[in-house]
Design a protein around this motif. Structure first.
Motif, mmCIF file in Angstrom:
data_model
loop_
_atom_site.group_PDB
_atom_site.id
_atom_site.type_symbol
_atom_site.label_atom_id
_atom_site.label_comp_id
_atom_site.label_asym_id
_atom_site.label_seq_id
_atom_site.Cartn_x
_atom_site.Cartn_y
_atom_site.Cartn_z
ATOM 1 N N LEU A 11 -4.519 38.553 5.279
ATOM 2 C CA LEU A 11 -4.983 38.109 6.633
ATOM 3 C C LEU A 11 -3.850 38.525 7.620
ATOM 4 N N VAL A 12 -2.838 37.331 7.684
ATOM 5 C CA VAL A 12 -1.262 37.862 8.464
ATOM 6 C C VAL A 12 -1.544 39.101 8.173
ATOM 7 N N ALA A 13 -0.902 39.726 6.958
ATOM 8 C CA ALA A 13 -0.300 41.451 6.888
ATOM 9 C C ALA A 13 -1.044 41.774 7.436
ATOM 10 N N ASP A 14 -3.132 41.800 7.373
ATOM 11 C CA ASP A 14 -3.810 42.718 8.175
ATOM 12 C C ASP A 14 -3.539 43.231 9.413
ATOM 13 N N LEU A 15 -2.960 41.592 10.162
ATOM 14 C CA LEU A 15 -3.110 41.392 11.365
ATOM 15 C C LEU A 15 -1.365 42.488 11.695
ATOM 16 N N ARG A 16 -0.538 42.052 11.681
ATOM 17 C CA ARG A 16 0.903 42.440 11.917
ATOM 18 C C ARG A 16 0.864 43.850 11.637
ATOM 19 N N GLY A 17 0.508 44.452 11.170
ATOM 20 C CA GLY A 17 0.463 45.673 10.201
ATOM 21 C C GLY A 17 -0.581 46.332 11.482
ATOM 22 N N ARG A 18 -1.542 45.997 12.269
ATOM 23 C CA ARG A 18 -2.691 46.637 13.249
ATOM 24 C C ARG A 18 -1.458 46.435 14.856
ATOM 25 N N LEU A 19 -0.721 45.780 14.550
ATOM 26 C CA LEU A 19 -0.156 45.661 16.207
ATOM 27 C C LEU A 19 0.994 46.883 16.153
ATOM 28 N N ARG A 20 0.866 46.794 17.433
ATOM 29 C CA ARG A 20 2.795 47.997 18.111
ATOM 30 C C ARG A 20 3.251 47.370 19.522
ATOM 31 N N GLY A 21 4.191 46.931 19.263
ATOM 32 C CA GLY A 21 5.306 46.948 20.150
ATOM 33 C C GLY A 21 6.506 46.408 20.071
ATOM 34 N N PRO A 22 7.641 45.729 21.304
ATOM 35 C CA PRO A 22 8.389 44.904 21.196
ATOM 36 C C PRO A 22 8.381 43.888 19.721
ATOM 37 N N ARG A 23 9.466 44.380 19.342
ATOM 38 C CA ARG A 23 9.335 43.443 18.139
ATOM 39 C C ARG A 23 9.254 42.188 18.314
ATOM 40 N N SER A 24 10.470 41.341 19.196
ATOM 41 C CA SER A 24 10.829 40.072 19.128
ATOM 42 C C SER A 24 9.270 39.521 19.450
ATOM 43 N N VAL A 25 8.638 39.864 20.274
ATOM 44 C CA VAL A 25 6.911 39.801 20.718
ATOM 45 C C VAL A 25 6.463 39.647 19.870
ATOM 46 N N ARG A 26 5.918 40.643 19.057
ATOM 47 C CA ARG A 26 4.878 40.712 17.901
ATOM 48 C C ARG A 26 5.621 39.704 16.776
#
Lengths: 231, 106
Positions: A11-26
């Motif tokens: 689940l965490v990997a799926d969510l991470r893969g869908r997000l784009r943006g500043p690396r530290s915030v993500r």
């Protein structure tokens, strides 16, 4: 025997893969989710569920990453947009003051400029301060913006960044070449002049980079509230 | 229930953080307890909602060690307390008006 699955990790990997943006915030957002999911699974284990069932329940309650990702992406866009707005708000006044100081105190050029160059310089100063004020207001507005308004603001800041950059570069190049290239010659023969030009190029590249990232990320954002049933 | 909960999630988050700072999962637990188990939104909606409240200046979020693990903990700011008071007043006004309307003629 079926291979063991890790529903929380997936689940965490799926969510991470869908997000784009500043690396530290993500990374911080995803880490917080990971912590929360493991807390939830631990609570179910303490309540007597088997580890696999506890993890499955925690993942099920969390919701579908596809439905939730726009809510997380809105936070990333707000962070990216606010950074871009602050950079624009700081860059233009700094450059304007650096150029003013150069002409006034560094004995660059012979102090004569045609009326049209003086007018262009004044317009450039006014435009720079105008863009900086608009960006500062946008940075404040990001604080309370909804997901939809965050995207609109981010698109606006990205457009402001590029528009102001194109106008200022065109005006500066024209001024340098006007009056028989008098301005460009004065720059080349003065160390402070070369330093201010380098500062301007570096700042322009920074504004171009952040404006492009903001436009690309906000352009991809689509808002849809999660509607998947939980239980 | 789900839509009405979603519409008031921000106010509910401010309310559960009123007694003191909590980390993300503790916020979810507090919402469940205080709502008598009626809080049934996907728990994944809570984390971005907390971030949005932090962005608005209503919460302060910070990483701290809780129970031997690093967790992001949220506390209500002065601005958040004022927003909660305003939300409560609005809700009480709305609730009174709804009660009077639904009660019908007596």
């Amino acid at each position: 025997m079926l291979p063991e699955t890790d529903p929380l990790g997936e689940l965490v990997a799926d969510l991470r893969g869908r997000l784009r943006g500043p690396r530290s915030v993500r990374a911080a957002l995803v880490r917080e989710v990971d912590d929360g999911l493991h807390d939830a699974a631990a609570a179910y284990r303490e309540a007597g569920l088997a580890p696999a069932e506890a993890a499955r329940r925690a993942a099920e309650e969390f919701g579908a990453p596809a439905d939730l990702a726009p809510l997380y992406q809105a936070e990333l866009d707000a962070s990216q947009g606010r950074r871009a707005a602050l950079l624009i708000a700081l860059t233009y006044p700094t450059l304007t003051l650096a150029w003013d100081a150069l002409w006034r105190y560094a004995s660059t050029g012979d102090g004569t400029a045609s009326g049209s160059v003086t007018l262009a310089a004044r317009l450039l100063d006014a435009g720079s301060y105008g863009a900086a004020i608009a960006a500062a207001v946008a940075a404040l507005l990001f604080g309370r913006a909804s997901a939809t308004w965050t995207r609109r603001l981010a698109l606006g800041v990205g457009t402001l960044g590029w528009l102001s950059l194109v106008l200022s570069v065109c005006t500066s190049v024209w001024m340098a070449q006007a009056d028989g290239g008098q301005g460009a010659a004065a720059m080349r023969s003065s160390t402070p002049g070369i330093l201010v030009v380098l500062l301007t190029v570096a700042a322009s590249l920074a504004v171009a980079g952040t404006a492009t990232s903001t436009l690309l990320r906000a352009g991809r954002l689509r808002i849809s509230l999660p509607s998947a049933p939980v239980r | 229930m789900k839509d009405s909960v979603r519409g008031h999630l921000d106010a509910m988050l401010l309310a559960v953080l009123e007694p003191g700072p909590l980390h993300g999962y503790a916020v979810i637990e507090a919402l469940r307890q205080r709502s008598g188990g009626r809080f049934d939104l996907p728990t994944g909606t809570v984390y971005p909602a907390l971030r949005a409240l932090e962005r608005a200046g209503y919460l302060d979020g910070d990483w701290s060690t809780v129970g031997g693990r690093k967790r992001r903990t949220y506390r209500l700011t002065g601005s958040g307390r004022r927003a909660l008071v305003a939300e409560r007043t609005d809700w009480q006004d709305f609730s009174r008006a709804l009660d009077a309307t639904l009660a019908g003629e007596s």
